[in-house]
Design an enzyme around this catalytic site. Structure first.
Site, PDB file in Angstrom:
ATOM      1  N   ARG A  96       1.380   3.520  -2.056  1.00 40.96           N
ATOM      2  CA  ARG A  96       0.871   4.746  -2.686  1.00 40.96           C
ATOM      3  C   ARG A  96      -0.202   5.415  -1.833  1.00 40.96           C
ATOM      4  NH1 ARG A  96       0.342   3.367  -9.114  1.00 40.96           N
ATOM      5  NH2 ARG A  96       2.422   4.088  -9.680  1.00 40.96           N
TER       6      ARG A  96
ATOM      7  N   PRO B  80      -4.072   2.070  14.845  1.00 40.48           N
ATOM      8  CA  PRO B  80      -4.009   3.527  14.893  1.00 40.48           C
ATOM      9  C   PRO B  80      -5.392   4.146  15.105  1.00 40.48           C
ATOM     10  CG  PRO B  80      -3.336   2.672  12.730  1.00 40.48           C
ATOM     11  CD  PRO B  80      -3.973   1.556  13.482  1.00 40.48           C
TER      12      PRO B  80
ATOM     13  N   SER C 257      -7.375  -0.480  12.824  1.00 43.49           N
ATOM     14  CA  SER C 257      -8.055   0.794  13.075  1.00 43.49           C
ATOM     15  C   SER C 257      -8.737   0.731  14.434  1.00 43.49           C
ATOM     16  CB  SER C 257      -9.104   0.998  11.991  1.00 43.49           C
ATOM     17  OG  SER C 257     -10.051   1.937  12.420  1.00 43.49           O
ATOM     18  N   SER C 258      -8.942   1.898  15.041  1.00 42.08           N
ATOM     19  CA  SER C 258      -9.575   1.928  16.367  1.00 42.08           C
ATOM     20  C   SER C 258     -11.044   1.517  16.308  1.00 42.08           C
ATOM     21  CB  SER C 258      -9.443   3.323  16.994  1.00 42.08           C
ATOM     22  OG  SER C 258     -10.000   4.293  16.140  1.00 42.08           O
ATOM     23  N   CYS C 259     -11.627   1.398  15.103  1.00 41.61           N
ATOM     24  CA  CYS C 259     -13.042   1.004  15.030  1.00 41.61           C
ATOM     25  C   CYS C 259     -13.242  -0.487  15.296  1.00 41.61           C
ATOM     26  CB  CYS C 259     -13.642   1.384  13.696  1.00 41.61           C
ATOM     27  SG  CYS C 259     -13.023   0.400  12.335  1.00 41.61           S
TER      28      CYS C 259
ATOM     29  N   LYS D 113     -10.815  -6.406  10.050  1.00 37.47           N
ATOM     30  CA  LYS D 113      -9.581  -6.046  10.770  1.00 37.47           C
ATOM     31  C   LYS D 113      -9.393  -6.910  12.018  1.00 37.47           C
ATOM     32  CE  LYS D 113      -7.704  -2.980   8.125  1.00 37.47           C
ATOM     33  NZ  LYS D 113      -6.367  -3.203   7.543  1.00 37.47           N
TER      34      LYS D 113
ATOM     35  N   GLY E 181       0.816  -1.217   0.000  1.00 36.81           N
ATOM     36  CA  GLY E 181       0.000   0.000   0.000  1.00 36.81           C
ATOM     37  C   GLY E 181       0.845   1.261   0.000  1.00 36.81           C
TER      38      GLY E 181
ATOM     39  N   HIS F  47     -12.467  10.640   4.919  1.00 33.05           N
ATOM     40  CA  HIS F  47     -12.678  10.840   6.350  1.00 33.05           C
ATOM     41  C   HIS F  47     -12.978  12.314   6.617  1.00 33.05           C
ATOM     42  CE1 HIS F  47     -10.413   6.995   6.442  1.00 33.05           C
ATOM     43  NE2 HIS F  47     -11.252   6.746   7.428  1.00 33.05           N
TER      44      HIS F  47
ATOM     45  N   ASN G 234      -7.868   7.663  14.351  1.00 34.22           N
ATOM     46  CA  ASN G 234      -8.165   8.306  13.050  1.00 34.22           C
ATOM     47  C   ASN G 234      -6.933   9.056  12.551  1.00 34.22           C
ATOM     48  OD1 ASN G 234     -10.726   7.519  14.036  1.00 34.22           O
ATOM     49  ND2 ASN G 234     -11.706   9.090  12.802  1.00 34.22           N
TER      50      ASN G 234
ATOM     51  N   TYR H   5     -15.919  -3.561   7.940  1.00 28.02           N
ATOM     52  CA  TYR H   5     -14.482  -3.233   7.963  1.00 28.02           C
ATOM     53  C   TYR H   5     -13.861  -3.698   9.275  1.00 28.02           C
ATOM     54  CZ  TYR H   5     -10.332  -0.171   8.086  1.00 28.02           C
ATOM     55  OH  TYR H   5      -9.050   0.321   8.173  1.00 28.02           O
TER      56      TYR H   5
END
Ligand code: GFB
Length: 309
Positions: free
Chosen positions: A13, A164, A108-110, A141, A11, A180, A166, A137
């Site tokens: 890019r 991480p 992600s923190s979600c 994760k 990833g 976002h 946001n 999502y």
């Protein structure tokens, strides 16, 4: 990590991957491996396995992912769960087959329950229901974290999952439908100023709280943890501080110099009401963020102008 170790950044890019490459180059690493999507399709298991067998990297950073803001997550639910499951399963299993011992998986923190206590500790994972807007999502994760844990316990690998908060910064997505909140508001404020508008529309009620980390700080934390040989399985990365969406919008208006008023569109979802990470474990490891929200927004505004003018 030796300076000539072969480090595969997936990833590269994207916002996170490009920050990792910048940080590794600045740290003197000389053997960074990258592949574009047309060179290597991470959804293709056979192609990923063959690539890893041939290259046999010493380290892998999984920054490749299907990502987006609240609207993208909520709209493209199938794409978010399918693509993220495939990318991480192909890379983690492929890494194991190729004998890769060290890998870092970015989430992600979600992934944490919608209504868990704040600030959020790593141990709250899987203790409650997820936020609906990004459940597909988050489930993907969480599967990635569990894949890493399973390869560590069954095969003695050192695959670390970093969560991480946001993120924002250079190379972000500024598309108003899929981005976002921070890049979206930067763009909205800039365009409103140019048009001489009197109002800036903010989705939701403006009351949810979010924590924002500048992406170069995240990249620094990731490289710091790899260099240190961090061997825990799950670790939060953030600032430990949050602001309301209204406060964020006001700060962005100040930076951009837009003097109109804020209007809240309550027909759009708020998502989780609060999401701030407990970063005690990371602090114990010896890492702390460097870029304040105002400085980070100024740097990102510069990147936005560069991309659009
Ligand atoms: O950044 P954001 O899309 O992601 O939205 P989440 C954060 C908050 O900002 C929500 C509000 O309450 C939005 O309603 N908001 C206000 C806006 N104006 C805007 C706008 O113009 N655009 C956007 N996008 N939001 C995502 C998850 O959740 O965060 C992902 O869906 C991932 O899975 C990511 O975890 C970090 O923080 O709500």
């Amino acid at each position: 990590m030796n300076k000539d170790a072969k480090i595969f950044v997936t990833g590269h890019r994207g916002m996170v991957g490009s920050a990792l490459v910048r940080r590794l180059q600045a740290g003197g690493y000389t053997n960074i491996l990258t592949r574009t999507r047309s060179e290597l399709d991470l959804l293709n298991q056979a192609a990923v396995q063959q690539f890893l067998q041939e290259e046999k990297p010493d380290y892998i950073f999984i920054a490749a992912a299907k990502v987006g803001g609240i609207n993208a997550n909520n709209t493209y639910r199938a794409d978010f769960i399918y693509q993220n499951l495939m990318i991480e399963a192909n890379l983690i299993h492929g890494a194991h087959l190729a004998g890769v011992q060290r890998l870092m998986f970015l989430g992600s923190s979600c992934i944490y329950p919608r209504d868990c206590p704040q600030p959020i500790k790593e141990e709250y994972l899987l203790t409650g229901s997820l936020e609906c807007t990004n459940e597909p999502y988050a489930v993907a994760k969480i599967a990635g974290i569990k894949l890493c844990e399973a390869y560590n316990t069954q095969y003695g690998r050192q695959y670390v999952s970093v969560m991480p908060t946001n993120l924002y910064g250079p190379n972000d997505n500024y598309d108003l439908e899929t981005s976002h909140v921070l890049p979206a508001l930067l763009r909205k404020a800039h365009e409103a100023k140019l048009r001489g508008d009197k109002e800036l529309v903010v989705w939701g009620t403006g009351t949810p709280r979010r924590e924002f980390l500048y992406v170069d700080d995240l990249a620094d934390a990731c490289v710091f943890l790899m260099e240190k040989g961090y061997a825990g399985s799950l670790l939060n990365v953030g600032t430990g501080q949050d602001v309301t969406i209204r406060e964020l919008a006001e700060t962005i208006m100040d930076v951009v110099g837009f003097e109109g008023r804020l209007v809240f569109d309550a027909s759009k979802p708020d998502g989780t009401m609060r999401k701030v990470l407990d970063v005690s474990l990371l602090k114990q490891c010896g890492w702390c963020y460097n870029t304040s929200l105002v400085i980070g927004i100024k740097l990102t505004a510069r990147d936005f102008l560069k991309q659009t003018t």
